[in-house]
Design a protein around this motif. Structure first.
Motif, short mmCIF file in Angstrom:
data_model
loop_
_atom_site.label_atom_id
_atom_site.label_comp_id
_atom_site.label_asym_id
_atom_site.label_seq_id
_atom_site.Cartn_x
_atom_site.Cartn_y
_atom_site.Cartn_z
N VAL A 60 71.35 62.24 23.68
CA VAL A 60 70.32 61.82 24.64
C VAL A 60 70.25 62.81 25.80
O VAL A 60 69.16 63.21 26.23
N ALA A 61 71.42 63.22 26.31
CA ALA A 61 71.44 64.18 27.41
C ALA A 61 70.82 65.51 26.99
O ALA A 61 70.01 66.09 27.73
N ALA A 62 71.18 65.98 25.80
CA ALA A 62 70.61 67.24 25.31
C ALA A 62 69.09 67.14 25.17
O ALA A 62 68.36 68.08 25.53
N ALA A 63 68.61 66.01 24.69
CA ALA A 63 67.16 65.82 24.56
C ALA A 63 66.49 65.86 25.94
O ALA A 63 65.42 66.46 26.10
N TYR A 64 67.11 65.24 26.92
CA TYR A 64 66.58 65.26 28.29
C TYR A 64 66.54 66.69 28.82
O TYR A 64 65.53 67.13 29.38
N TYR A 65 67.64 67.42 28.65
CA TYR A 65 67.69 68.81 29.12
C TYR A 65 66.66 69.67 28.39
O TYR A 65 66.02 70.52 29.00
N LEU A 66 66.49 69.45 27.09
CA LEU A 66 65.50 70.20 26.32
C LEU A 66 64.09 69.92 26.84
O LEU A 66 63.24 70.82 26.87
N LYS A 67 63.84 68.69 27.23
CA LYS A 67 62.52 68.34 27.76
C LYS A 67 62.28 69.02 29.11
O LYS A 67 61.15 69.42 29.41
N LEU A 68 63.35 69.16 29.90
CA LEU A 68 63.21 69.85 31.19
C LEU A 68 62.99 71.35 30.99
O LEU A 68 62.18 71.96 31.70
N ASP A 69 63.74 71.95 30.06
CA ASP A 69 63.66 73.39 29.82
C ASP A 69 64.32 73.68 28.48
O ASP A 69 65.50 73.37 28.29
N VAL A 70 63.58 74.28 27.57
CA VAL A 70 64.07 74.50 26.20
C VAL A 70 65.33 75.37 26.18
O VAL A 70 66.31 75.04 25.52
N VAL A 71 65.31 76.47 26.92
CA VAL A 71 66.46 77.38 26.90
C VAL A 71 67.68 76.72 27.52
O VAL A 71 68.78 76.75 26.95
#
Length: 174
Positions: A60-71
């Motif tokens: 879930v955290a990784a998905a949130y971070y990916l939504k903020l910025d892919v890299v």
């Protein structure tokens, strides 16, 4: 959903003293690992993979971070996965050792964080906005990237809102 610059700026406003920022390089990873350890139980084995609450939270955290910025999200996924793997390993320990490992690491991480915030003269960001608990690890990654000269445009955008890090910022305003 707030933008990457919005969430980092809000978090950075609570972290302008370099000593406080430095404590986050130790305290936040300890807390992330501790949470992964404490959420390393229960485990469900599926296809040789140990599915734990820690792995679910990491996803879930990784998905949130990916939504903020892919890299940045891709970069954050790796340490989150490592923490979840460590959590699954620790979750297999006898109960006493599992709880001791998780709780002592958790307490140590927070002690380090509170020392940094004492130097800062300001409470932690999550005290005003619980999303700060999720942004802390991303903040550490960004500060590391900034320190080696990467993502200068992001650093400029954050600093244009909260100013550069400098010693005694919060105390000098008091």
């Amino acid at each position: 959903m707030r933008s990457l610059v919005d969430v980092l700026s809000h978090y950075a406003a609570y972290h302008r003293d370099p000593r406080n920022i430095a404590t986050h390089f130790v305290g936040i990873p300890l807390i992330v690992v501790a949470v992964a350890v404490l959420l390393g139980r229960p485990a469900l084995l599926a296809g040789g993979v140990s599915l734990t609450p820690a792995l679910a939270i990491a996803a879930v955290a990784a998905a949130y971070y990916l939504k903020l910025d892919v890299v940045l999200g891709a970069l954050m996924a790796f340490p989150l996965l490592l923490a979840a793997i460590l959590g699954a390993w620790a979750g297999a320990l006898p109960t006493r050792e599992w709880l001791l490992a998780g709780s002592s690491t958790f307490v140590a991480g927070w002690i380090i964080q509170f020392i940094g915030h004492a130097w800062e003269g300001r409470k932690p960001a999550f005290a005003d906005d619980l999303i700060g608990l999720a942004i802390g690890p991303l903040f550490v990654l960004c500060e590391l990237l900034f320190a080696v000269g990467l993502r200068p445009e992001l650093k400029r955008a954050v600093e244009s809102r909260v100013g550069p890090a400098r010693r005694g910022t919060a105390r000098s305003r008091a």
